[in-house]
Design an enzyme around this catalytic site. Structure first.
Site, PDB file in Angstrom:
ATOM      1  N   ASP A 129       0.829  -1.200   0.000  1.00 14.44           N
ATOM      2  CA  ASP A 129       0.000   0.000   0.000  1.00 14.44           C
ATOM      3  C   ASP A 129       0.868   1.256   0.000  1.00 14.44           C
ATOM      4  O   ASP A 129       1.957   1.284   0.571  1.00 14.44           O
ATOM      5  CB  ASP A 129      -0.892   0.002   1.243  1.00 14.44           C
ATOM      6  CG  ASP A 129      -1.699   1.277   1.370  1.00 14.44           C
ATOM      7  OD1 ASP A 129      -2.623   1.461   0.561  1.00 14.44           O
ATOM      8  OD2 ASP A 129      -1.384   2.096   2.261  1.00 14.44           O
ATOM      9  N   GLU A 142       0.898  -0.533  -5.184  1.00 14.13           N
ATOM     10  CA  GLU A 142      -0.095   0.525  -5.393  1.00 14.13           C
ATOM     11  C   GLU A 142       0.683   1.805  -5.665  1.00 14.13           C
ATOM     12  O   GLU A 142       1.170   2.465  -4.753  1.00 14.13           O
ATOM     13  CB  GLU A 142      -0.981   0.690  -4.158  1.00 14.13           C
ATOM     14  CG  GLU A 142      -2.123   1.673  -4.401  1.00 14.13           C
ATOM     15  CD  GLU A 142      -2.581   2.392  -3.144  1.00 14.13           C
ATOM     16  OE1 GLU A 142      -3.755   2.793  -3.101  1.00 14.13           O
ATOM     17  OE2 GLU A 142      -1.775   2.588  -2.221  1.00 14.13           O
TER      18      GLU A 142
END
Length: 698
Positions: free
Chosen positions: A357, A412
């Site tokens: 993330d 990401e």
């Protein structure tokens, strides 16, 4: 751990600036540079980054015996069994005293003191009892008392704690010593790694139709069978790492080694992963190493009483938008902690990989805030890039891929950093995939701002094919980002005015619902077929879940009404949600048959603006999309590269998918020798308005 104090405290900035000897290995980046000639002016910077990485890796080899040993920190830190008893170790360089306390000693805060070494590591050994049992029983509450410079004692949870719970009468989490006498026994081996990922992004807590927090066991035995039936081969689990605030979606982590107790025990999570493996499904963990919660009493923040334990001090240590703390990747023990965290989830829980993330936030000093990345290469190779973060990500990928050949890592990352998904030896960062984050943004923009008749086919095509050569992308029409309250899912953008009144087959099919069902299928099919080398769907979106996602909080009277997935809607044979679900299942099973996600990027032969037609070929399949709202084409000529005959493999207008049955699924399409759209052959097809069909050679 035989390094000197100077080696232990070195700064990666200085270390990275040192010149390598001429006889040290500099990789050949020719393939990377040849794929993108715009990178060539930055070859020196690519080499510099690689040198920083190799120097640090060599230091770890020299002083720790290599990454394999260095990343097993969970075997040395926290509480572990040894021959002598339980050994407790903790890194707390600013502490003036460290004491272990808990149920085992009646919560005495000073009776069990640790000794400190020159590197700020504190240690304590508790011998086994006379009967050989553990001095700290399984399930006991434990805390760490830290003595500050002024002599005060403050209580903390060990950063290495493996389980943490929140008592009903408190809002603060408590550390639990997790050492079950009968740990879960694994029954199944992980499935083989696949290059055609069909990812079902999931959140365990919302996976029930009931207004409550669902459990690992519920997900294992009620949701995984649905995922298997749909045809997905990978689950991406969100919000597993313990987080005190449920509504943060798992992105404000407080206890990095603890699987969230909201959903059950660590053994329950093991069972979930084992069940997934039994069904041939890989499991990825949403890994949050980009930042950490600011919690002090039950998080990492100020663990040893200072601002700079684990995190940067000053402004660099705080993310202004996320209101969270930022790791100091130059600290030796921070690297050990984070890299060991990856190993822990691979070894203890048998995850198959990670979705990292917030990579954009990590790799730029401005965290990408207010930065509209437009593909300018100075952005990627200038002073705005955080070398320390790049170094950590390269170490993480190098370690994971060398120890676990079948591991999968996904980034990401929104800026388009070149080389993100190239091997480290080629000058890249070593990820396997990046998320195609521009794709859902384009769909939301089109649905929100553009009339149907003004949709531009080339804009859609370009968004889907615009990705870096030899770097794999996971495409998706929408993820959890679009499901959160404050935004709208694609289904909501299309049908929110009538989703609560006209989604039953007992009601008349209105224009809004008809358009919504048709476009929902087309958008997902073209995203999956054209957009990448992997595909992702967020739990429930496959059937057009009718509501956004909003966790219980003060603003909604702590309601769970929107923190759930209403699978009961898709099971109701009178509701039209089942059509979308069946189409998604057919699409996934078609990919399983033809493996287009593993094939080269598609060849787009037609994007006609007036007709609103898009045609492309991929994996021997011929894909035809008609986005026109009113115009159907009875004999539309399309190009083809394969002679012979085609039959319909999938079409959105079938009755079982909520269509109008305007196509004959048994029809054969004969290819003729007339070249068309730069293809050697062509054929005529019937393409009704707002439909798509996939043709397969016979």
């Amino acid at each position: 751990m035989r390094r000197t104090k100077a080696q232990r405290m070195y700064n990666l900035h200085v270390f990275g600036a040192q010149k390598m000897a001429d006889d040290q290995i500099v990789p050949r980046f020719s393939r990377f540079l040849n794929d993108d000639p715009y990178i060539k002016p930055y070859q020196t910077e690519i080499e510099r980054r690689y040198k920083v990485f190799t120097n640090l890796k060599n230091e770890i080899e020299k002083n720790e015996g290599g990454l394999e040993k260095f990343t097993r920190g969970y075997e040395r830190f926290g509480i572990n069994r040894t021959h002598e008893g339980l050994t407790y170790r903790e890194w707390a360089p600013a502490a003036h005293g460290v004491y272990l306390t808990g149920d085992f000693n009646g919560w005495s805060r000073t009776s069990h003191s640790c000794t400190r070494n020159e590197f700020g590591i504190w240690e304590l050994t508790l011998p086994y009892k006379e009967d050989g049992s553990s001095p700290i029983p399984h399930g006991s509450k434990v805390k760490v008392s830290i003595q500050l410079e002024n002599g005060d004692l403050v209580d903390r949870i060990s950063p290495w704690i493996r389980y943490a719970v929140c008592p009903e009468d408190n809002i603060l989490y408590e550390g639990i010593h997790w050492d079950p006498p009968q740990p879960y026994q694994w029954q199944h081996s992980p499935p083989k790694k696949t290059s055609g990922l069909r990812i079902y992004e999931s959140h365990v807590g919302i996976a029930s139709s009931e207004p409550r927090v669902a459990s690992y066991k519920h997900f294992a035995h009620s949701v995984i069978p649905r995922i298997k039936k749909l045809g997905y081969n990978c689950i991406q689990l969100m919000a597993v790492m313990e987080h005190a605030y449920y509504a943060c979606f798992g992105y404000q982590v407080t206890n990095f080694f603890a699987a969230s107790s909201r959903y059950g025990t660590p053994e329950d999570l093991k069972e979930l992963i084992d069940v997934a493996h039994a069904n041939g499904i890989l499991v990825l963990l949403d890994m949050v190493h980009s930042h950490a919660a600011k919690n002090v009493m039950d998080g990492l923040n100020e663990f040893d009483g200072s601002q700079s334990c684990y995190f940067h001090g000053g402004g660099r240590g705080t993310h202004s938008l996320w209101d969270s703390r930022l790791f100091d990747y130059t600290q030796w023990e921070v690297l050990r902690f984070l890299l060991s965290n990856l190993r822990w989830y691979m070894e203890y829980y048998k995850f198959d990989g990670f979705r990292f993330d917030g990579v954009t936030s990590m790799i730029y000093h401005d965290h990408g805030l207010g930065h509209g990345f437009g593909g300018d290469y100075p952005d990627y190779y200038g002073l705005g890039v955080d070398t320390d973060s790049l170094n950590y990500l390269m170490l993480a990928n190098d370690m994971l891929h060398s120890i676990y050949p079948n591991v999968i890592t996904v980034a990401e990352e929104v800026s388009g950093m070149p080389g993100l998904c190239r091997p480290i030896t080629e000058g890249g960062l070593g990820f396997d995939y990046r998320l195609g984050m521009a794709i859902p943004d384009r769909w939301i923009k089109v649905l929100k701002e553009v009339k149907d008749e003004d949709w531009r086919m080339w804009d859609i095509v370009w968004t889907l094919i615009n990705r870096r050569h030899n770097e794999k992308t996971i495409a998706y029409a929408e993820s959890h980002d679009q499901a959160l309250v404050g935004d709208k899912t694609i289904a909501f953008w299309l049908m929110d005015k009538e989703m609560y009144t006209n989604m039953s087959d007992t009601t008349q099919l209105t224009h809004i619902i008809d358009r919504g069902i048709a476009l929902h299928k087309i958008i997902r099919l073209i995203s999956c077929g054209l957009g990448g080398e992997g595909y992702l769907n967020f739990i429930g979106n496959e059937f057009g879940h009718p509501e956004w996602l909003d966790f219980p909080r003060e603003g909604n009277q702590n309601s769970y009404h929107y923190a759930r997935r209403q699978f009961n809607l898709v099971d109701d044979q009178l509701l039209r949600y089942r059509y979308l679900n069946e189409f998604d299942r057919a699409m996934m099973h078609l990919e399983e048959k033809y493996h287009w996600l593993e094939s080269p990027q598609a060849h787009v032969s037609c994007h006609h603006e007036d007709d609103k037609i898009i045609v492309f070929e991929r994996a021997s399949l011929l894909w035809v999309f008609n986005f026109h709202s009113t115009k159907s084409f009875p004999d539309y000529r399309i190009g083809a590269s394969i002679a012979g005959k085609y039959r319909v493999a999938l079409e959105t207008d079938a009755a079982e998918y909520g269509g109008h049955k305007r196509l004959d699924s048994n029809c054969e399409y004969l290819v003729d020798s007339q070249p068309w759209h730069d293809r050697p052959f062509s054929l005529l097809v019937y393409v009704p308005c707002r439909t798509a069909l996939v043709l397969a050679p016979v």
